[in-house]
Design a protein around this motif. Structure first.
Motif, PDB file in Angstrom:
ATOM      1  N   ASP A  33      -3.801   4.281  -3.219  1.00  0.00           N
ATOM      2  CA  ASP A  33      -3.121   5.426  -3.830  1.00  0.00           C
ATOM      3  C   ASP A  33      -2.123   4.901  -4.868  1.00  0.00           C
ATOM      4  O   ASP A  33      -0.963   4.599  -4.555  1.00  0.00           O
ATOM      5  N   ALA A  34      -2.570   4.769  -6.103  1.00  0.00           N
ATOM      6  CA  ALA A  34      -1.770   4.136  -7.161  1.00  0.00           C
ATOM      7  C   ALA A  34      -0.439   4.840  -7.384  1.00  0.00           C
ATOM      8  O   ALA A  34       0.591   4.189  -7.574  1.00  0.00           O
ATOM      9  N   TYR A  40       5.215  -0.741  -4.852  1.00  0.00           N
ATOM     10  CA  TYR A  40       4.966  -1.661  -3.736  1.00  0.00           C
ATOM     11  C   TYR A  40       5.007  -3.118  -4.166  1.00  0.00           C
ATOM     12  O   TYR A  40       5.414  -3.984  -3.407  1.00  0.00           O
ATOM     13  N   GLY A  41       4.559  -3.424  -5.347  1.00  0.00           N
ATOM     14  CA  GLY A  41       4.615  -4.801  -5.818  1.00  0.00           C
ATOM     15  C   GLY A  41       3.274  -5.466  -5.977  1.00  0.00           C
ATOM     16  O   GLY A  41       3.188  -6.681  -6.142  1.00  0.00           O
ATOM     17  N   SER A  42       2.215  -4.678  -5.920  1.00  0.00           N
ATOM     18  CA  SER A  42       0.876  -5.223  -6.165  1.00  0.00           C
ATOM     19  C   SER A  42       0.010  -4.116  -6.735  1.00  0.00           C
ATOM     20  O   SER A  42       0.335  -2.930  -6.624  1.00  0.00           O
ATOM     21  N   ASP A  43      -1.084  -4.518  -7.338  1.00  0.00           N
ATOM     22  CA  ASP A  43      -2.009  -3.529  -7.876  1.00  0.00           C
ATOM     23  C   ASP A  43      -2.713  -2.798  -6.731  1.00  0.00           C
ATOM     24  O   ASP A  43      -2.893  -3.358  -5.644  1.00  0.00           O
ATOM     25  N   LEU A  54      -6.429  -7.619   3.293  1.00  0.00           N
ATOM     26  CA  LEU A  54      -5.017  -7.351   3.544  1.00  0.00           C
ATOM     27  C   LEU A  54      -4.723  -7.389   5.043  1.00  0.00           C
ATOM     28  O   LEU A  54      -3.712  -7.957   5.468  1.00  0.00           O
ATOM     29  N   ALA A  55      -5.603  -6.792   5.845  1.00  0.00           N
ATOM     30  CA  ALA A  55      -5.430  -6.844   7.307  1.00  0.00           C
ATOM     31  C   ALA A  55      -5.430  -8.296   7.789  1.00  0.00           C
ATOM     32  O   ALA A  55      -4.606  -8.689   8.622  1.00  0.00           O
ATOM     33  N   VAL A 162      10.892 -10.850 -11.957  1.00  0.00           N
ATOM     34  CA  VAL A 162      10.476 -11.679 -10.825  1.00  0.00           C
ATOM     35  C   VAL A 162       9.095 -11.283 -10.295  1.00  0.00           C
ATOM     36  O   VAL A 162       8.448 -12.067  -9.617  1.00  0.00           O
ATOM     37  N   ALA A 163       8.635 -10.097 -10.628  1.00  0.00           N
ATOM     38  CA  ALA A 163       7.368  -9.593 -10.086  1.00  0.00           C
ATOM     39  C   ALA A 163       6.420  -9.206 -11.218  1.00  0.00           C
ATOM     40  O   ALA A 163       6.855  -8.923 -12.340  1.00  0.00           O
ATOM     41  N   TYR A 164       5.129  -9.185 -10.882  1.00  0.00           N
ATOM     42  CA  TYR A 164       4.121  -8.804 -11.873  1.00  0.00           C
ATOM     43  C   TYR A 164       3.048  -7.974 -11.198  1.00  0.00           C
ATOM     44  O   TYR A 164       2.410  -8.426 -10.251  1.00  0.00           O
ATOM     45  N   TRP A 165       2.884  -6.744 -11.643  1.00  0.00           N
ATOM     46  CA  TRP A 165       1.780  -5.877 -11.224  1.00  0.00           C
ATOM     47  C   TRP A 165       1.601  -4.802 -12.292  1.00  0.00           C
ATOM     48  O   TRP A 165       2.453  -4.641 -13.148  1.00  0.00           O
ATOM     49  N   SER A 166       0.483  -4.135 -12.258  1.00  0.00           N
ATOM     50  CA  SER A 166       0.143  -3.110 -13.255  1.00  0.00           C
ATOM     51  C   SER A 166       0.276  -3.652 -14.684  1.00  0.00           C
ATOM     52  O   SER A 166       0.751  -2.961 -15.581  1.00  0.00           O
TER      53      SER A 166
END
Length: 188
Positions: A33-34, A40-43, A54-55, A162-166
């Protein structure tokens, strides 16, 4: 195969339990759910295989050199994964770790994460011997910032890009809670 040593925790409304591959469909529903997971910090996850991975990642935290624990959140009255929370990146010598969490869109706004963290944080302070719990949050994630501040977390500063997504870099706000500051917060 379930880990017999996994620290299952309970709250008045929740069971915090081990995450298994059987939770992959629920993890996929949450993490694909984008719009809901934009901070959240990830794609977003693109398929069920990503949720299985992920699990496995969450389950594997307990085997790392700097271990962590990620719990699946399930309502006592209605079984089924509604989110996760956990303590990870444990630095034993420094007595610190990081905190992470997420809920499904339908479970948001009912106080479930607050209830879970009110159990997880003291567990970490006691069982892991933590002195410091850290959290990094995007400044636009007002609900998460409000939750952490209500639990006693203190804003320490901004971590630039510090973070990279999207497909873009993001600044995150650094917050922390010290063992000496923890007290079970009063509910609003």
């Amino acid at each position: 195969m379930p880990d017999p040593d996994f620290p299952t925790l309970q709250t008045p409304r929740l069971v915090l339990r081990e995450i298994t591959e059987a939770d992959a469909p629920a993890l996929f529903a949450i993490h694909s759910d984008a719009s809901h997971m934009q901070w959240y910090g990830s794609d977003p996850l693109k398929d069920l295989d990503g949720a299985v991975g992920l699990a496995r990642l969450f389950a594997g935290w307990r085997q790392l050199a700097n271990p962590g624990t990620r719990w699946g959140l399930e309502r006592r009255a209605a079984p089924g994964l509604i989110g996760t929370c956990g303590l990870f990146a444990w630095h034993r010598n420094w007595k610190k770790c990081a905190l992470g969490y997420e809920l499904s869109a339908e479970a948001t706004g009912h106080g479930y994460m607050r209830e879970a963290l009110e159990t997880v944080i003291p567990w970490g302070l006691d069982r892991m011997g933590l002195n410091r719990v850290e959290a990094q949050v995007h400044e636009c994630n007002g609900a998460s910032l409000a939750l952490l501040q209500s639990l006693g977390f203190v804003h320490e500063g901004r971590l630039r890009q510090v973070a990279y997504w999207s497909s873009q870099h993001h600044d995150l706000l650094q917050l922390s809670l010290l063992a000496s500051e923890w007290r079970l917060p009063q509910r609003p």
